[in-house]
Motif scaffolding. Sequence first.
Motif, PDB file in Angstrom:
ATOM      1  N   PRO A 284      85.339  28.882  84.859  1.00 26.02           N
ATOM      2  CA  PRO A 284      84.337  29.583  84.053  1.00 26.02           C
ATOM      3  C   PRO A 284      83.094  29.941  84.868  1.00 26.02           C
ATOM      4  N   GLU A 285      82.437  31.016  84.466  1.00 31.58           N
ATOM      5  CA  GLU A 285      81.221  31.467  85.145  1.00 31.58           C
ATOM      6  C   GLU A 285      80.116  30.418  85.077  1.00 31.58           C
ATOM      7  N   SER A 286      79.981  29.793  83.920  1.00 29.65           N
ATOM      8  CA  SER A 286      78.945  28.761  83.772  1.00 29.65           C
ATOM      9  C   SER A 286      79.581  27.508  83.191  1.00 29.65           C
ATOM     10  N   MET A 287      78.947  26.387  83.494  1.00 27.19           N
ATOM     11  CA  MET A 287      79.490  25.089  83.072  1.00 27.19           C
ATOM     12  C   MET A 287      78.363  24.225  82.523  1.00 27.19           C
ATOM     13  N   PRO A 288      78.676  23.403  81.531  1.00 28.31           N
ATOM     14  CA  PRO A 288      77.693  22.393  81.130  1.00 28.31           C
ATOM     15  C   PRO A 288      77.540  21.377  82.262  1.00 28.31           C
ATOM     16  N   THR A 289      76.386  20.841  82.438  1.00 30.12           N
ATOM     17  CA  THR A 289      76.149  19.912  83.551  1.00 30.12           C
ATOM     18  C   THR A 289      76.243  18.453  83.135  1.00 30.12           C
ATOM     19  N   ASP A 290      76.592  18.182  81.900  1.00 31.64           N
ATOM     20  CA  ASP A 290      76.625  16.798  81.435  1.00 31.64           C
ATOM     21  C   ASP A 290      77.982  16.113  81.613  1.00 31.64           C
ATOM     22  N   ARG A 291      78.990  16.850  82.130  1.00 27.04           N
ATOM     23  CA  ARG A 291      80.307  16.244  82.340  1.00 27.04           C
ATOM     24  C   ARG A 291      81.018  16.952  83.494  1.00 27.04           C
ATOM     25  N   VAL A 292      81.981  16.259  84.078  1.00 24.87           N
ATOM     26  CA  VAL A 292      82.780  16.836  85.159  1.00 24.87           C
ATOM     27  C   VAL A 292      84.067  17.389  84.554  1.00 24.87           C
ATOM     28  N   ALA A 293      84.353  18.639  84.861  1.00 25.24           N
ATOM     29  CA  ALA A 293      85.548  19.297  84.358  1.00 25.24           C
ATOM     30  C   ALA A 293      85.982  20.351  85.373  1.00 25.24           C
ATOM     31  N   TYR A 294      87.098  21.011  85.106  1.00 24.76           N
ATOM     32  CA  TYR A 294      87.578  22.076  85.984  1.00 24.76           C
ATOM     33  C   TYR A 294      86.481  23.130  86.103  1.00 24.76           C
ATOM     34  N   GLY A 295      86.073  23.388  87.327  1.00 19.94           N
ATOM     35  CA  GLY A 295      85.011  24.358  87.577  1.00 19.94           C
ATOM     36  C   GLY A 295      83.652  23.725  87.843  1.00 19.94           C
ATOM     37  N   SER A 296      83.561  22.406  87.734  1.00 16.83           N
ATOM     38  CA  SER A 296      82.284  21.731  87.989  1.00 16.83           C
ATOM     39  C   SER A 296      81.960  21.728  89.473  1.00 16.83           C
ATOM     40  N   LEU A 297      80.683  21.857  89.780  1.00 19.10           N
ATOM     41  CA  LEU A 297      80.193  21.736  91.143  1.00 19.10           C
ATOM     42  C   LEU A 297      79.476  20.398  91.246  1.00 19.10           C
ATOM     43  N   ILE A 298      80.004  19.518  92.106  1.00 22.00           N
ATOM     44  CA  ILE A 298      79.481  18.171  92.262  1.00 22.00           C
ATOM     45  C   ILE A 298      78.709  18.088  93.577  1.00 22.00           C
TER      46      ILE A 298
END
Length: 111
Positions: free
Chosen positions: A78-92
Amino acid sequence: MNISRKIVLDAVQQELQHRSDTMVSEMKEMSESLQKETKSTAGDKHETGRAMVQLEQEKLSKQLDAVKALEAGFSKVPESMPTDRVAYGSLIETETMYFLISVGLGAIELP
């Protein structure tokens, strides 16, 4: 070190495009090589050369299929992600590097 998610996504997209372009270019070269082998009349040497080129074409075709599969998987990020959880597409972000939870490409140098 503060890198935007968009920069990382763009870098991954560029890497995938580079890999795809490289495979297509190599396949074109193999096709040209195969045509040259066809023009040869050297008997067994000719047949061996053709077989080797055809094997290389098959290998490149499989590699291109793998890159296309990576592109398909990456298209689901996804173009944008919530930052409160790690999921596919998260930048850590860690102390030393970033990890994009996505397709497996290995390390990519960012601009």
